[in-house]
Design a protein around this motif. Structure first.
Motif, short mmCIF file in Angstrom:
data_model
loop_
_atom_site.label_atom_id
_atom_site.label_comp_id
_atom_site.label_asym_id
_atom_site.label_seq_id
_atom_site.Cartn_x
_atom_site.Cartn_y
_atom_site.Cartn_z
N UNK A 56 26.84 69.19 33.88
CA UNK A 56 28.13 68.64 34.31
C UNK A 56 28.82 67.89 33.19
N UNK A 57 28.05 67.11 32.43
CA UNK A 57 28.64 66.37 31.32
C UNK A 57 29.20 67.32 30.27
N UNK A 58 28.45 68.37 29.97
CA UNK A 58 28.93 69.34 28.98
C UNK A 58 30.21 70.03 29.46
N UNK A 59 30.26 70.33 30.76
CA UNK A 59 31.44 70.99 31.32
C UNK A 59 32.67 70.09 31.25
N UNK A 63 30.38 64.80 24.58
CA UNK A 63 29.67 65.21 23.37
C UNK A 63 28.37 64.44 23.17
N UNK A 64 28.42 63.11 23.30
CA UNK A 64 27.28 62.26 22.96
C UNK A 64 26.62 61.67 24.20
N UNK A 65 25.29 61.76 24.24
CA UNK A 65 24.52 61.25 25.37
C UNK A 65 23.29 60.52 24.83
N UNK A 66 23.01 59.36 25.39
CA UNK A 66 21.73 58.69 25.18
C UNK A 66 20.92 58.86 26.46
N UNK A 91 24.13 73.35 24.35
CA UNK A 91 24.12 73.15 22.90
C UNK A 91 25.20 72.19 22.41
N UNK A 92 26.30 72.06 23.15
CA UNK A 92 27.40 71.20 22.69
C UNK A 92 27.04 69.72 22.77
N UNK A 240 18.99 57.33 14.16
CA UNK A 240 18.03 58.10 14.93
C UNK A 240 18.37 59.58 14.90
N UNK A 241 17.31 60.37 14.90
CA UNK A 241 17.48 61.83 14.92
C UNK A 241 17.91 62.27 16.31
N UNK A 242 18.88 63.12 16.38
CA UNK A 242 19.39 63.58 17.68
C UNK A 242 18.78 64.91 18.06
N UNK A 243 18.60 65.11 19.35
CA UNK A 243 18.14 66.38 19.89
C UNK A 243 19.36 67.28 20.06
N UNK A 244 19.33 68.44 19.44
CA UNK A 244 20.44 69.38 19.57
C UNK A 244 21.59 69.09 18.64
N UNK A 245 21.41 68.14 17.70
CA UNK A 245 22.51 67.82 16.79
C UNK A 245 22.62 68.89 15.70
#
Length: 245
Positions: A56-59, A63-66, A91-92, A240-245
């Motif tokens: 839902x957030x991607x839709x 862009x950024x999520x913690x 992926x976004x 911090x390293x991001x997942x999917x970045x």
């Protein structure tokens, strides 16, 4: 730049008290930080699911999520389940996984306040033994953390503090209560080191039958909300390293 969305990831439970407590905690977090969007996702049993929230957030174009695990120790869920779910996110999304809540002095303060709410006073500390009762884990790191919290808490003036576990590890709550009696503590209190009601907290409560005091779960306490925001702030730093970045 907009602040990352804070996604609180809870385990979930068939017990309706669990989700109600999680939602109450999230409401407190929103009140403390009105400028941050806070969403909730569950790994199991409850909705919305973590994957559903991420979709839902991607839709929406987020862009950024913690992603913050609503967990007190780094065990299987934090090390395996949650990273697996996050790795399958759209992926976004740029997702950072925050650290678990514990250990933290604020959580210890919350444990102590719950004991005072249950009837103890600061004057009772030196004559009271406390069972630090957690859910339990097969992960040695998680067990070691609970034992260390108990040792540190004992240094603040309690007669004694003993760790106990509702599953997977020993001792059980009732055995720890009896050990503190044998040590000569004038009274024994059980402090559940759990976030929300459910099956294992109920087992802790049954094990506390011979204790003098049983405090409430940590729940939506202000200290837990503060720790949650501390973990969010630490995770959204660029280092911090991001997942999917």
């Amino acid at each position: 730049m907009p602040r990352p969305v804070l996604l609180v990831i809870a385990h979930g439970s068939r017990d309706p008290r669990h989700a109600a407590t999680v939602h109450a905690l999230v409401r407190r977090v929103r009140a403390l930080r009105p400028g941050v969007r806070v969403e909730t996702g569950f790994l199991d049993f409850n909705i919305p699911s973590v994957s559903g929230v991420l979709e839902s957030l991607a839709a929406e174009g987020v862009r950024d999520v913690v992603a913050l695990p609503l967990l007190l120790t780094r065990a299987f869920h934090a090390k395996s389940d949650i990273p697996a779910v996050l790795s399958e996110a759209p992926a976004r999304l740029r997702i950072r996984q925050a650290e678990v809540l514990g250990p933290s002095p604020l959580l210890t303060a919350a444990l102590e306040r719950r004991l005072y709410e249950a009837g103890l006073s600061p004057a009772d500390k030196s004559s009271t033994g406390v069972v630090l009762a957690s859910a339990g884990s097969t992960d040695p790191e998680a067990i070691a953390v609970i034992a260390e919290i108990a040792r540190e808490w004992r240094r603040t003036g309690w007669c004694a503090v003993r760790p106990a576990f509702a599953s997977a590890s020993l001792p059980r709550t009732g055995d720890a209560v009896r050990e503190l009696r044998a040590l000569g503590c004038e009274r024994v209190a059980v402090a559940p080191y759990v976030l929300a009601p459910g099956f294992l907290p109920d087992r802790i409560a049954r094990g506390a039958a011979e204790a003098d005091i049983l405090s409430d779960v940590l729940g939506a306490s202000p200290e837990v909300a503060q720790v949650l925001l501390q973990r969010y702030d630490a995770a959204r730093t660029p280092a911090l390293t991001a997942i999917g970045a």
